[in-house]
Design a protein around this motif. Structure first.
Motif, short mmCIF file in Angstrom:
data_model
loop_
_atom_site.label_atom_id
_atom_site.label_comp_id
_atom_site.label_asym_id
_atom_site.label_seq_id
_atom_site.Cartn_x
_atom_site.Cartn_y
_atom_site.Cartn_z
N UNK A 178 -28.78 -24.99 38.45
CA UNK A 178 -30.13 -25.60 38.40
C UNK A 178 -31.20 -24.54 38.60
N UNK A 179 -32.23 -24.58 37.79
CA UNK A 179 -33.29 -23.57 37.83
C UNK A 179 -34.61 -24.12 38.34
N UNK A 180 -34.94 -25.37 37.96
CA UNK A 180 -36.27 -25.90 38.31
C UNK A 180 -36.22 -27.41 38.44
N UNK A 181 -37.00 -27.93 39.40
CA UNK A 181 -37.19 -29.38 39.54
C UNK A 181 -38.57 -29.75 39.02
N UNK A 182 -38.66 -30.94 38.41
CA UNK A 182 -39.92 -31.47 37.88
C UNK A 182 -40.62 -30.43 36.98
N UNK A 183 -39.88 -30.00 35.99
CA UNK A 183 -40.38 -28.99 35.05
C UNK A 183 -41.27 -29.65 34.00
N UNK A 184 -42.52 -29.23 33.96
CA UNK A 184 -43.52 -29.86 33.08
C UNK A 184 -43.42 -29.32 31.65
N UNK A 185 -43.35 -30.25 30.68
CA UNK A 185 -43.43 -29.90 29.26
C UNK A 185 -44.41 -30.87 28.61
N UNK A 186 -44.86 -30.62 27.38
CA UNK A 186 -45.85 -31.49 26.75
C UNK A 186 -45.42 -32.96 26.62
N UNK A 187 -44.12 -33.22 26.56
CA UNK A 187 -43.65 -34.60 26.37
C UNK A 187 -43.27 -35.30 27.67
N UNK A 188 -43.50 -34.64 28.81
CA UNK A 188 -43.19 -35.28 30.07
C UNK A 188 -42.76 -34.29 31.14
N UNK A 189 -42.07 -34.80 32.17
CA UNK A 189 -41.60 -33.98 33.28
C UNK A 189 -40.09 -34.09 33.37
N UNK A 190 -39.41 -32.96 33.24
CA UNK A 190 -37.94 -32.92 33.33
C UNK A 190 -37.55 -32.91 34.80
N UNK A 191 -36.64 -33.81 35.18
CA UNK A 191 -36.22 -33.90 36.58
C UNK A 191 -35.58 -32.60 37.05
N UNK A 192 -34.58 -32.13 36.31
CA UNK A 192 -33.95 -30.84 36.63
C UNK A 192 -33.68 -30.09 35.33
N UNK A 193 -34.10 -28.84 35.31
CA UNK A 193 -33.82 -27.95 34.18
C UNK A 193 -32.87 -26.86 34.68
N UNK A 194 -31.81 -26.62 33.93
CA UNK A 194 -30.84 -25.62 34.34
C UNK A 194 -30.11 -25.02 33.16
N UNK A 195 -29.05 -24.28 33.46
CA UNK A 195 -28.22 -23.68 32.41
C UNK A 195 -26.75 -23.88 32.76
N UNK A 196 -25.91 -24.00 31.71
CA UNK A 196 -24.48 -24.13 31.94
C UNK A 196 -23.82 -22.76 31.92
N UNK A 197 -22.50 -22.75 32.05
CA UNK A 197 -21.77 -21.47 32.13
C UNK A 197 -21.84 -20.67 30.83
N UNK A 198 -22.21 -21.33 29.73
CA UNK A 198 -22.34 -20.65 28.44
C UNK A 198 -23.79 -20.28 28.14
N UNK A 199 -24.64 -20.38 29.14
CA UNK A 199 -26.06 -20.02 29.03
C UNK A 199 -26.86 -20.96 28.14
N UNK A 200 -26.36 -22.19 27.96
CA UNK A 200 -27.12 -23.21 27.24
C UNK A 200 -28.10 -23.89 28.21
N UNK A 201 -29.26 -24.27 27.69
CA UNK A 201 -30.19 -25.06 28.49
C UNK A 201 -29.58 -26.44 28.77
N UNK A 202 -29.73 -26.91 30.01
CA UNK A 202 -29.25 -28.24 30.39
C UNK A 202 -30.42 -29.01 30.99
N UNK A 203 -30.71 -30.17 30.39
CA UNK A 203 -31.80 -31.02 30.87
C UNK A 203 -31.19 -32.26 31.52
#
Length: 263
Positions: free
Chosen positions: A149-174
């Motif tokens: 997990x990298x960030x909580x309540x990550x703001x983007x133009x379409x809303x607020x992501x609860x948790x933004x992170x990455x998996x073991x393959x370096x893919x973004x995980x929302x």
């Protein structure tokens, strides 16, 4: 016995009944009454049939035959007094700060009930979505091995992501978190966030996971059709003990008394 009642009591019997049971029982009165309130504003409720509920902690609620909310109420910590006046039974609730006075004139009592409700020992509360996020940050393996997990309540133009992170393959995980059963709207939220990241970082580099205790059939079908994922996680639980000492404290502070005259 936990339950005591009087059907069509006269005023004297009602007076003795409340004096005996009000300190440790919920009193429920089915009555024809009028109500006068003086506090943050002033209001009058004309004569009508209502349900009056008085709790040992000083709470008082008056319900009509419609709607969920009481039409009048006083919070815990209020002091309740009773007296007989002009053949009517008067109930008076006084809150000191801010000062509020609620007076019930009971013209007729159809039924009186005292229920010794002893459920105050333990209260289990389900955690919030914010507490779910904290739990996942402390233990990322709840999602999967290698999740970061990298960030909580990550703001983007379409809303607020609860948790933004990455998996073991370096893919973004929302992660979209829901403390209760997730529905179609929850999936739609997640879909919007994932689409924004896919447009920005590429189709294959973004995953979306809906995190909830359960989900509806419609939500599951939409997740599959959108190539989104589901992870079953229950929110954390908190145990709060409402001790007998607290109950005794309420009964001491909010003495229920039968008075000939108001204090």
């Amino acid at each position: 016995m936990k339950v005591h009642f009087l059907h069509k009591p006269d005023i004297k019997n009602l007076e003795n009944f409340i004096k005996k049971h009000a300190s440790d029982s919920i009193i429920i009165l089915l009555s024809r009454c009028s109500v006068i309130y003086d506090g943050r504003a002033k209001s009058t409720l004309n004569e009508g049939d209502r349900v009056v509920m008085i709790k040992p902690d000083g709470s008082l609620l008056i319900h009509k035959n419609k709607k969920r909310e009481p039409v009048n109420w006083q919070p815990p910590g209020s002091s309740i007094f009773y007296k007989v006046e002009n053949k009517n039974f008067i109930i008076k609730s006084i809150r000191k700060k801010p000062r509020e006075v609620l007076e019930i004139i009971a013209h007729k009592i159809y039924h009186a009930c005292a229920f010794r409700c002893e459920d105050y020992e333990e209260l289990n509360l389900t955690g919030s979505e914010e507490e779910m996020a904290d739990m996942i940050f402390k233990n990322p393996k709840l999602i999967e091995e290698g999740f970061s997990p990298l960030s909580k309540e990550y703001q983007i133009p379409t809303g607020i992501i609860d948790i933004l992170g990455k998996d073991k393959n370096n893919n973004w995980v929302i992660l979209e978190l829901k403390r209760r059963r997730a529905d179609l709207q929850s999936v739609s939220q997640l879909k919007r966030y994932v689409e924004y990241f896919k447009n920005k970082y590429g189709e294959k580099r973004v995953r979306g996971i809906l995190v909830a205790p359960s989900l509806t059939t419609g939500a599951l079908n939409l997740l599959k059709s959108e190539n989104l994922e589901f992870k079953k996680i229950n929110p954390p639980k908190k145990d709060q003990t409402l001790s007998k000492k607290l109950s005794k404290k309420y009964n001491t502070i909010n003495k229920t008394a039968i008075l000939d005259e108001w204090l």
